[in-house]
Design a protein around this motif. Structure first.
Motif, short mmCIF file in Angstrom:
data_model
loop_
_atom_site.label_atom_id
_atom_site.label_comp_id
_atom_site.label_asym_id
_atom_site.label_seq_id
_atom_site.Cartn_x
_atom_site.Cartn_y
_atom_site.Cartn_z
N ALA A 1 0.83 -1.21 0.00
CA ALA A 1 0.00 0.00 0.00
C ALA A 1 0.86 1.26 0.00
CB ALA A 1 -0.92 0.00 1.21
N VAL A 2 1.97 1.23 0.76
CA VAL A 2 2.88 2.38 0.75
C VAL A 2 3.46 2.59 -0.64
CG1 VAL A 2 5.13 3.18 1.58
CG2 VAL A 2 3.44 2.31 3.21
N GLU B 1 -3.73 -4.82 -5.14
CA GLU B 1 -3.05 -6.01 -4.63
C GLU B 1 -2.99 -6.00 -3.12
OE1 GLU B 1 -0.64 -9.60 -4.71
OE2 GLU B 1 -2.17 -8.67 -5.97
N SER B 2 -2.73 -4.86 -2.53
CA SER B 2 -2.65 -4.78 -1.06
C SER B 2 -4.01 -5.10 -0.43
CB SER B 2 -2.17 -3.39 -0.62
OG SER B 2 -3.16 -2.41 -0.81
N VAL B 3 -5.09 -4.62 -1.04
CA VAL B 3 -6.44 -4.90 -0.52
C VAL B 3 -6.76 -6.38 -0.67
CG1 VAL B 3 -8.90 -4.48 -0.92
CG2 VAL B 3 -7.29 -2.55 -0.84
N ARG B 4 -6.37 -6.96 -1.79
CA ARG B 4 -6.63 -8.40 -2.00
C ARG B 4 -5.94 -9.24 -0.93
NH1 ARG B 4 -4.21 -12.68 -3.58
NH2 ARG B 4 -2.26 -11.57 -4.05
N ILE B 5 -4.67 -8.93 -0.66
CA ILE B 5 -3.93 -9.68 0.36
C ILE B 5 -4.59 -9.54 1.72
CG2 ILE B 5 -1.74 -9.79 1.62
CD1 ILE B 5 -0.36 -8.96 -1.00
N ALA B 6 -4.99 -8.32 2.07
CA ALA B 6 -5.63 -8.09 3.36
C ALA B 6 -6.94 -8.86 3.47
CB ALA B 6 -5.89 -6.60 3.58
N ASP B 7 -7.74 -8.85 2.41
CA ASP B 7 -9.02 -9.58 2.43
C ASP B 7 -8.81 -11.07 2.62
OD1 ASP B 7 -10.48 -7.28 2.15
OD2 ASP B 7 -10.76 -7.48 -0.02
N GLY C 1 -7.27 -11.88 6.45
CA GLY C 1 -8.16 -11.81 7.61
C GLY C 1 -8.00 -10.53 8.42
N ASP C 2 -8.55 -10.57 9.64
CA ASP C 2 -8.74 -9.35 10.43
C ASP C 2 -7.45 -8.61 10.76
OD1 ASP C 2 -11.39 -9.87 10.28
OD2 ASP C 2 -11.67 -10.39 12.40
N ASP C 3 -6.36 -9.35 11.11
CA ASP C 3 -5.12 -8.65 11.47
C ASP C 3 -4.64 -7.76 10.33
OD1 ASP C 3 -5.01 -9.59 14.01
OD2 ASP C 3 -3.59 -11.22 13.58
N SER C 4 -4.75 -8.25 9.11
CA SER C 4 -4.34 -7.44 7.96
C SER C 4 -5.37 -6.38 7.62
CB SER C 4 -4.11 -8.36 6.75
OG SER C 4 -3.05 -9.26 6.99
N LEU C 5 -6.65 -6.70 7.80
CA LEU C 5 -7.69 -5.71 7.52
C LEU C 5 -7.58 -4.51 8.44
CD1 LEU C 5 -10.76 -8.03 6.85
CD2 LEU C 5 -9.61 -6.54 5.19
N ARG C 6 -7.02 -4.75 9.63
CA ARG C 6 -6.86 -3.62 10.57
C ARG C 6 -5.86 -2.59 10.07
NH1 ARG C 6 -7.62 -7.86 14.48
NH2 ARG C 6 -9.56 -7.48 15.66
N ARG C 7 -5.07 -2.92 9.05
CA ARG C 7 -4.16 -1.93 8.45
C ARG C 7 -4.90 -0.98 7.52
NH1 ARG C 7 1.32 -3.34 9.33
NH2 ARG C 7 1.30 -4.66 11.19
N HIS C 8 -6.11 -1.33 7.12
CA HIS C 8 -6.99 -0.47 6.33
C HIS C 8 -6.30 0.08 5.07
CE1 HIS C 8 -10.52 -0.54 8.90
NE2 HIS C 8 -9.67 -0.64 9.90
N THR C 9 -5.82 -0.83 4.26
CA THR C 9 -5.17 -0.42 3.01
C THR C 9 -6.18 0.11 1.99
OG1 THR C 9 -5.28 -2.71 2.21
CG2 THR C 9 -3.28 -2.05 3.35
N ARG C 10 -7.46 -0.02 2.26
CA ARG C 10 -8.46 0.58 1.36
C ARG C 10 -8.34 2.11 1.35
NH1 ARG C 10 -11.04 -4.23 2.37
NH2 ARG C 10 -12.23 -5.06 0.59
N LEU C 11 -7.78 2.68 2.41
CA LEU C 11 -7.54 4.12 2.39
C LEU C 11 -6.60 4.51 1.25
CD1 LEU C 11 -7.15 4.73 6.23
CD2 LEU C 11 -8.93 5.74 4.77
N SER C 12 -5.57 3.72 1.05
CA SER C 12 -4.64 4.00 -0.04
C SER C 12 -5.32 3.82 -1.39
CB SER C 12 -3.42 3.07 0.06
OG SER C 12 -2.76 3.24 1.29
N LEU C 13 -6.10 2.74 -1.52
CA LEU C 13 -6.79 2.49 -2.79
C LEU C 13 -7.76 3.63 -3.10
CD1 LEU C 13 -7.51 0.76 -5.22
CD2 LEU C 13 -9.05 -0.57 -3.75
N CYS C 14 -8.44 4.14 -2.11
CA CYS C 14 -9.37 5.24 -2.32
C CYS C 14 -8.66 6.48 -2.84
CB CYS C 14 -10.10 5.55 -1.01
SG CYS C 14 -11.36 6.82 -1.18
N ALA D 1 -16.79 3.12 1.54
CA ALA D 1 -17.90 2.55 2.30
C ALA D 1 -17.53 1.17 2.83
CB ALA D 1 -19.15 2.46 1.42
N SER D 2 -16.85 0.37 2.02
CA SER D 2 -16.42 -0.96 2.45
C SER D 2 -15.41 -0.86 3.59
CB SER D 2 -15.82 -1.72 1.27
OG SER D 2 -15.36 -2.99 1.66
N GLY D 3 -14.48 0.07 3.47
CA GLY D 3 -13.49 0.25 4.52
C GLY D 3 -14.12 0.71 5.83
N GLN D 4 -15.12 1.59 5.73
CA GLN D 4 -15.81 2.05 6.94
C GLN D 4 -16.53 0.90 7.62
OE1 GLN D 4 -15.95 5.43 8.38
NE2 GLN D 4 -16.46 3.93 9.95
#
Length: 936
Positions: free
Chosen positions: A529-530, A550-556, A559-572, A589-592
């Protein structure tokens, strides 16, 4: 003795019965009520009034021991009644052997008295009366129904089955009148406070009195205990309650007296139940007291009849929480501790709420051991995901019971830091972790805490310290590879925050390498994401989109530990730059939803920021303001400095468009104070907002200085693509400023940078249109400006289109090509006005005469610029609350706005209505609301 209050209705009804007896009509009244409700005080007043009316009064009080002494209450009544005739009294006392003889003598006595005067027979606590007395009541009440004899029986609820209660119930069934004495009213309680304390009760005293629920005995006992303890003082005639925790010590003795009629077993059961602190079942009390269910059923029934407990389905609770608190306070400390510990163990065994188990464990003062470890795990696993704030608070309180050097402290600290970070409480996480780090730790725990504190520093916006902490941890040879991957990923995020894109990219690559073989999916998706953001800043949008997805796919997938990094912010961010607004909105909306599900607070203001940026770019400035306002409120609550700075910068830009330069200046001043003395590098967004304000205030030279870094360290990052990808309209505005100040080289440089971006991103309407717009302005090239308008029209940014239309109209007029000028400038005006860009709309309208365009009447939808008609619905709501005496913060809470927005509304209202103070504003609002002449 203070006067009786709050019983006017009861006394009126009882006076009616006295009057009836005076007129020769007898009767029986049964006054019922729970302990302490004031039955005896009412009886005192009625007896005194009866004597004043010339009644012969026979009064006595039964007791619980009367059943052991036959006719005890009867003797008490008739030894006390009538004229003193000692021989009669002695004769009655000696006639114990035959109840019928006693009753006959009582009848004769009453016949004699009632032939001369009306008689009042008053028996207090009649529910305890002995067998002979109850027999007398059954017989004689009916006998004297037609005589001037009034029977007044006082009783309270006790378990059914006693002869006295049965006799009283028999009388009620035969026509005796019941009179229920309930709680006194709140007004009566306040009057009672004034009488007892000698001053008008203040708010604290009134609030304390309300806890007694209208029970006069408890109220008098509580007030007396508070006064004796020095908690109440009289200030200018007002009884003021001093700040103090817990109940006054003397109130424990009052409650002991209140519960004295209960059996010892019932009082022991209530003391144990008081520790639970919530509704409870008989089974739970049985566990605490090791008692049998049948015995407990008996004592709980006793407590219910005494109105100490009330039942609600399968659960019981204290009628007055004051009684529960007093019982709890009266327990010896070791007993309380043991009971709390037993409750915690039972809650864990029976699967009750981990929060409840943790609460009792904390109160027991014993956290170490199997129970402590298991309850910690349950709090983290079951409470943490949904309520990280609650879980963090519980664990911090658990830490308060453990010594700073105890081995049991380590897991609690690590979990508390993690939960505080999740909840967005980064400053607290840092403080807690640093306190632990100062104690000297093993390598593994130290590495874990350094990761946690680095993440916390990043969340609060202290990016320079993020780099410092991560480097400190990475320098340790013993740091595990998984921890190194997380540290590198966090360091890369810190470097992005410092706008050091080159270093961020290198560190992110290192993080991705260390996360290989599944060692840390969270670090991997963060590193990617960086790199996506680095690509975006460099203007490589296609690559940025690929990496962000790619970062969002990996997080999804992880699971939760990776989702807590909220890489959807970067994608947005990348999607917004690439003009993919619909997809960016869906990603936000999905990230929220992820943030809500995971209980992570820190990304919430950032998702609001991204949505606000989308709304602004889409030409919906009012909607952008609302999103930003909610985001800033959240950021301030969780102390997220980085998010607050970015949102304030956005507010400043919105305020400029809305022609409120003072508000823009206020927001930017606040952002600078939060950001500090440049310690975390430059914010492109903040620098651009400052440049916009300087330009709007007629100082384009200061605007360019701010962007180029004159007098500062740095190389003027706006000359590269990072600003232009963030705000495509910046290129044209910088060219205008450069041309007005004669800094043509700066204009040439930005045009070159915009053209390079457009060449590398030919699918981006915004970047291509931006390059053409800047080129057309610099060269006064009508064709380039016309192409910019055409390209912008195909994109999603109406303000960019309006800006290009405005510049095209001016350039064509200057070139003498005036046939299209009116249509072009009117289109620009329409887009600005529809977007809510008031300052831009006003600027275009001011240009109309110079462009040879006639003005036209405003549409009906336009508001006047001054007076009541100019106020928006939001502004009207604010000023009405001001007129009701509310402060800005109170208004913000009421309307769910930030204090900044309330202040903004008020500034505009002052200007529109021509007032200069809240007093003037209130006067005009009240006058208008009353229909009188106001400001027009």
């Amino acid at each position: 003795m203070f006067p009786l209050v709050g019983r006017e209705q009861s006394l009126s009804e009882l006076r009616h019965w006295l009057a009836a007896a005076q007129s020769g009509q007898g009767g029986c009244v049964v006054v019922e009520g729970v302990a302490g409700i004031g039955k005896s005080r009412v009886l005192d007043v009625v007896v005194a009034e009866a004597r004043a009316r010339g009644f012969i009064v026979a009064r006595a009080q039964a007791s619980e021991l009367d059943s052991l002494v036959p006719a005890r209450a009867l003797r008490g009544l008739f030894n006390a009644g009538g004229p003193p005739r000692r021989t009669d009294a002695l004769e009655l006392v000696n006639s114990e052997q035959d109840p019928s003889i006693l009753i006959a003598e009582v009848r004769a006595r009453l016949d004699g008295w009632s032939s001369r005067k009306p008689v009042l027979v008053a028996l207090d606590d009649a529910h305890w009366a002995d067998e002979v007395t109850t027999l007398m009541l059954r017989v004689l009440v009916d006998v004297f129904a037609a005589s001037p004899v009034l029977w007044l029986l006082i009783r309270r609820p006790v378990p059914a089955g006693g002869r006295a209660q049965a006799s009283i119930d028999h009388l009620l069934a035969r026509g005796a009148s019941p009179h229920r004495l309930g709680p006194i009213s709140p007004d009566a309680a306040i009057e009672m406070c004034a009488n007892l304390l000698g001053g008008d009760p203040g708010a604290g005293v009134v609030e304390m009195a309300a806890r007694c629920d209208g029970n006069p005995f408890l109220l008098e006992g509580l007030l007396t205990a508070a006064r004796t303890a020095g908690r109440v003082r009289i200030v200018s005639g007002e009884a003021v309650l001093a700040d103090a925790e817990g109940l006054p010590h003397g109130f424990v003795a009052v409650v002991d007296q209140y519960l004295l009629p209960l059996s010892d077993e019932a009082r022991r059961m209530l003391s144990a139940a008081a520790v639970l602190g919530r509704p409870f079942t008989v089974h739970e009390v049985a566990v605490l007291t090791s008692g049998g269910i049948p015995e407990l059923l008996t004592v709980t029934t006793e407590a219910i009849h005494a109105a100490v407990l009330v039942g609600d389905g399968a659960e019981l609770t204290f009628r007055h929480d004051l009684i529960r608190e007093a019982l709890y306070d009266g327990l010896p400390g070791p007993v309380r501790s043991a009971l709390h510990r037993e409750i915690a163990s039972a809650a864990r065994r029976e699967g009750r709420s981990p929060a409840e188990a943790a609460e009792h464990l904390i109160r027991s003062g014993y956290v170490a051991g199997e129970d402590g470890a298991e309850i910690l795990r349950l709090v983290v696993d079951r409470v943490g995901p949904a309520a990280p704030n609650t879980a963090a608070d519980l664990i911090i309180r658990l830490l308060g019971v453990i010594g700073p050097h105890e081995a049991a402290r380590a897991p609690f600290v690590a979990e508390a830091v993690r939960l505080l970070i999740t909840a967005g409480r980064g400053a607290e996480a840092i403080e807690l972790a640093e306190e632990r780090l100062r104690n000297g730790l093993e390598d593994t725990e130290q590495a874990s805490l350094l990761v946690a504190v680095s993440e916390a520093l990043h969340l609060v916006g202290s990016n320079a310290r993020v780099v410092e902490y991560t480097e400190r941890a990475l320098a340790r040879v013993s740091t595990p590879d998984a921890a190194k991957a997380d540290l590198l990923a966090i360091q890369a995020c810190g470097l992005i925050g410092m706008q050091d894109f080159a270093s961020a990219d290198l560190v992110a690559l290192d993080a991705i390498e260390h996360s290989a073989d599944g060692r840390s999916a969270a670090a991997r998706c963060s590193g990617i994401a960086v790199r996506a953001l680095v690509a975006r800043a460099a203007g490589d949008l296609d690559r940025g989109l690929t990496l962000a997805r790619e970062s969002v796919r990996i997080a999804d997938e992880a699971g939760d530990d990776s989702l807590r990094r909220h890489t959807r912010l970067s994608l947005c961010q990348v999607l917004t730059t690439a003009d993919r607004f619909d997809e960016a909105g869906s990603v936000c909306a999905s990230g929220q939803r992820d943030a809500d599900r995971l209980g992570t607070a820190w990304p919430r203001p950032l998702y609001r920021l991204r949505r606000a940026e989308l709304r602004m770019a889409s030409g919906m400035l009012d909607d952008a303001w609302k999103e930003a306002d909610q985001g800033l409120g959240t950021a301030e609550r969780i102390n997220s400095v980085g998010a607050s700075v970015l949102l304030m910068a956005l507010f400043a830009r919105l305020s400029i468009h809305r022609a409120d330069l003072g508000m823009a200046e206020g927001y930017l001043g606040g952002a600078e104070r939060l950001r500090g003395a440049g310690q975390d590098g430059d914010f492109v967004e903040l620098n651009w907002a400052f440049a916009g304000l300087h330009d709007a205030m007629g100082r384009p030279d200061l605007a360019l200085d701010r962007l180029t870094g004159v007098g500062q360290s740095g190389t003027g990052r706006w000359l590269g693509p990072s600003l232009l990808v963030h705000e495509p309209m910046a290129a044209a505005q910088i060219v205008r400023m450069a041309l007005r100040t004669g800094r043509v080289v700066d204009a040439e440089t930005v045009v070159e940078s915009a053209s390079d971006l457009a060449d590398r991103n030919p699918a981006s309407n915004s970047l291509v249109g931006s390059a053409m717009h800047a080129e057309g302005l610099l060269r006064e090239n009508i064709d380039a400006l016309a192409r910019a308008v055409e390209v912008f029209r195909a994109g999603p940014r109406p303000l960019a289109t309006a800006s290009a239309l405005e510049d095209l109209a001016v350039t064509e007029h200057m070139a003498g090509q005036r046939s299209q000028v009116s249509g072009l400038i009117r289109q620009a005006e329409e887009l600005y006005e529809t977007s809510g860009a008031q300052r831009d709309t006003a600027r275009v309208r001011s240009r109309l005469p110079a462009l040879g365009v006639r003005g036209r009447p405003r549409r009906d939808g336009n508001r006047d610029r001054q007076g009541w008609a100019s106020l928006t619905p939001s502004e009207l709501r604010v000023i009405r609350l001001v007129a009701h005496g509310m402060t800005n913060r109170e208004i913000a809470r009421e309307l769910r706005l930030s204090p900044h927005t309330v202040d903004s509304h008020l500034r505009r209202c002052f200007a529109k209505l021509g007032v200069s103070s809240r007093v003037d504003l209130t006067r005009h609002v009240l006058a208008r609301e009353a229909g009188r002449h106001g400001i027009a």
